[in-house]
Design a protein around this motif. Structure first.
Motif, PDB file in Angstrom:
ATOM      1  N   ALA A   1       0.817  -1.209   0.000  1.00 50.15           N
ATOM      2  CA  ALA A   1       0.000   0.000   0.000  1.00 50.15           C
ATOM      3  C   ALA A   1       0.853   1.263   0.000  1.00 50.15           C
ATOM      4  O   ALA A   1       0.352   2.353  -0.289  1.00 50.15           O
ATOM      5  CB  ALA A   1      -0.928  -0.005   1.208  1.00 50.15           C
ATOM      6  N   ALA A   2       2.120   1.129   0.320  1.00 48.48           N
ATOM      7  CA  ALA A   2       3.032   2.279   0.371  1.00 48.48           C
ATOM      8  C   ALA A   2       4.444   1.785   0.060  1.00 48.48           C
ATOM      9  O   ALA A   2       4.772   0.614   0.321  1.00 48.48           O
ATOM     10  CB  ALA A   2       2.993   2.935   1.754  1.00 48.48           C
ATOM     11  N   PRO A   3       5.291   2.655  -0.477  1.00 50.12           N
ATOM     12  CA  PRO A   3       6.649   2.220  -0.823  1.00 50.12           C
ATOM     13  C   PRO A   3       7.457   1.775   0.386  1.00 50.12           C
ATOM     14  O   PRO A   3       8.399   0.985   0.253  1.00 50.12           O
ATOM     15  CB  PRO A   3       7.265   3.446  -1.491  1.00 50.12           C
ATOM     16  N   GLN A   4       7.097   2.276   1.589  1.00 52.78           N
ATOM     17  CA  GLN A   4       7.812   1.862   2.788  1.00 52.78           C
ATOM     18  C   GLN A   4       7.716   0.349   3.014  1.00 52.78           C
ATOM     19  O   GLN A   4       8.614  -0.256   3.610  1.00 52.78           O
ATOM     20  CB  GLN A   4       7.266   2.606   4.012  1.00 52.78           C
ATOM     21  N   GLU A   5       6.644  -0.263   2.520  1.00 56.12           N
ATOM     22  CA  GLU A   5       6.474  -1.704   2.693  1.00 56.12           C
ATOM     23  C   GLU A   5       7.455  -2.509   1.850  1.00 56.12           C
ATOM     24  O   GLU A   5       7.689  -3.698   2.114  1.00 56.12           O
ATOM     25  CB  GLU A   5       5.039  -2.104   2.335  1.00 56.12           C
ATOM     26  N   LEU A   6       8.049  -1.853   0.835  1.00 55.82           N
ATOM     27  CA  LEU A   6       8.993  -2.567  -0.022  1.00 55.82           C
ATOM     28  C   LEU A   6      10.273  -2.923   0.730  1.00 55.82           C
ATOM     29  O   LEU A   6      10.997  -3.833   0.332  1.00 55.82           O
ATOM     30  CB  LEU A   6       9.347  -1.729  -1.251  1.00 55.82           C
TER      31      LEU A   6
END
Length: 307
Positions: free
Chosen positions: A179-184
């Motif tokens: 849901a957000a790039p931080q999760e990558l």
């Protein structure tokens, strides 16, 4: 001695850095080019360049003569072109360079249109990830992305291409959709690029108003677009690539766009070529066609930016 031909030979030797390169560009034997320059030196009564078996160096007198000769030959070519241009159809051979992915996805599909307009122009299209030496290799023009480092070349802007973050349906079904790039930075695999020059990975970049996030850790990387796209298609992970390059796979459902509210700064594309004295009618026709086809209004905006 044909002084004009000798001047042309000398100019090409200076610009290509070798007699062989000049001979290839002029379609003359190397021995003929060497004799033309030697005869020109005898005519002028001065040495224009120092020669060894591996190196050619222009003398100070040669540099001075080159400046005058290049300007004079350019004026002659311009005068010829002004008179002949309205009477002659552009014809002849063009050597063009681009990356394989640009050629495959953008340029080649449109070449039938160019051929229909200019049936007497033949094209040799070189595809490589390296930056060609345009003058030294006898290249008429090249299509390049990003900043143009060589200030000696003329650069005409074609378009700006936006980026898409995407992955295969199989990967997203297996690992979930972030849901957000931080999760990558967690359990997701990232597919990106490494520089063929130094081997360093290029980070993925995510930007939206008031926020910016980079992802540097890559599990898989390639040094050109086709390889990186193939990795995403194989379900190896999430990656970013230019919309014109991945659009067919998005339309077919082989790739799925994610994190659409985050953007990556667009990448400008230019056609670059030597200054005006090198332009022929066929090169001018090709450059103008590129600008009309891929410049403002040439390529559907959705294909480039998705907006």
């Amino acid at each position: 001695m044909n002084q004009l031909l000798a001047m042309r030979a000398f100019i090409r030797v200076v610009e290509s850095g070798s007699f062989r390169g000049a001979a290839n560009q002029l379609l003359l034997p190397r021995s003929t080019v060497s004799k033309l320059v030697t005869d020109l030196e005898k005519h002028l009564g001065t040495r224009l360049m120092h020669r060894t078996t591996r190196h050619v160096a222009v003398t100070p007198e040669g540099e001075e003569y080159y400046r005058h000769a290049a300007r004079l030959v350019a004026e002659i070519d311009e005068a010829d072109g002004a008179v002949r241009g309205s009477k002659l159809t552009p014809r002849g051979h063009l050597r063009i360079e681009s990356t394989a992915t640009f050629a495959q996805n953008i340029l080649i599909p449109h070449l039938p249109d160019f051929h229909a307009q200019y049936p007497h122009i033949t094209i040799a299209l070189g595809t490589s990830n390296r930056t060609a030496n345009i003058v030294g290799e006898g290249v008429d023009c090249a299509i390049r992305a990003g900043d143009i480092g060589d200030l000696s070349l003329v650069a005409r802007h074609l378009f700006d291409a936006g980026f898409v973050t995407c992955a295969s349906p199989a990967y997203l079904e297996r690992m979930g959709t972030p849901a957000a790039p931080q999760e990558l930075a967690g359990r997701h695999c990232k597919v990106g690029f490494f520089s063929h020059a130094d081997g360093k990975a290029k980070p993925m970049l995510f930007v939206k108003p008031g926020d910016r996030f980079t992802v540097s850790e890559l599990q898989f990387s390639a040094n050109e677009d086709n390889g990186q796209i193939a990795m995403m298609l194989a379900g190896l992970g999430i990656g970013q690539n230019l919309r014109p390059f991945v659009q067919p796979y998005l339309e077919s459902g082989q790739l799925v766009e994610i994190l659409g509210e985050w953007s990556h700064p667009p990448l400008p594309f230019h056609v670059v070529y030597p200054p005006g004295r090198h332009q022929s009618a066929r090169l001018k026709a090709f450059i103008q066609w590129l600008i009309e086809r891929f410049g403002k209004g040439g390529v559907p905006p959705a294909t480039l930016s998705g907006r």
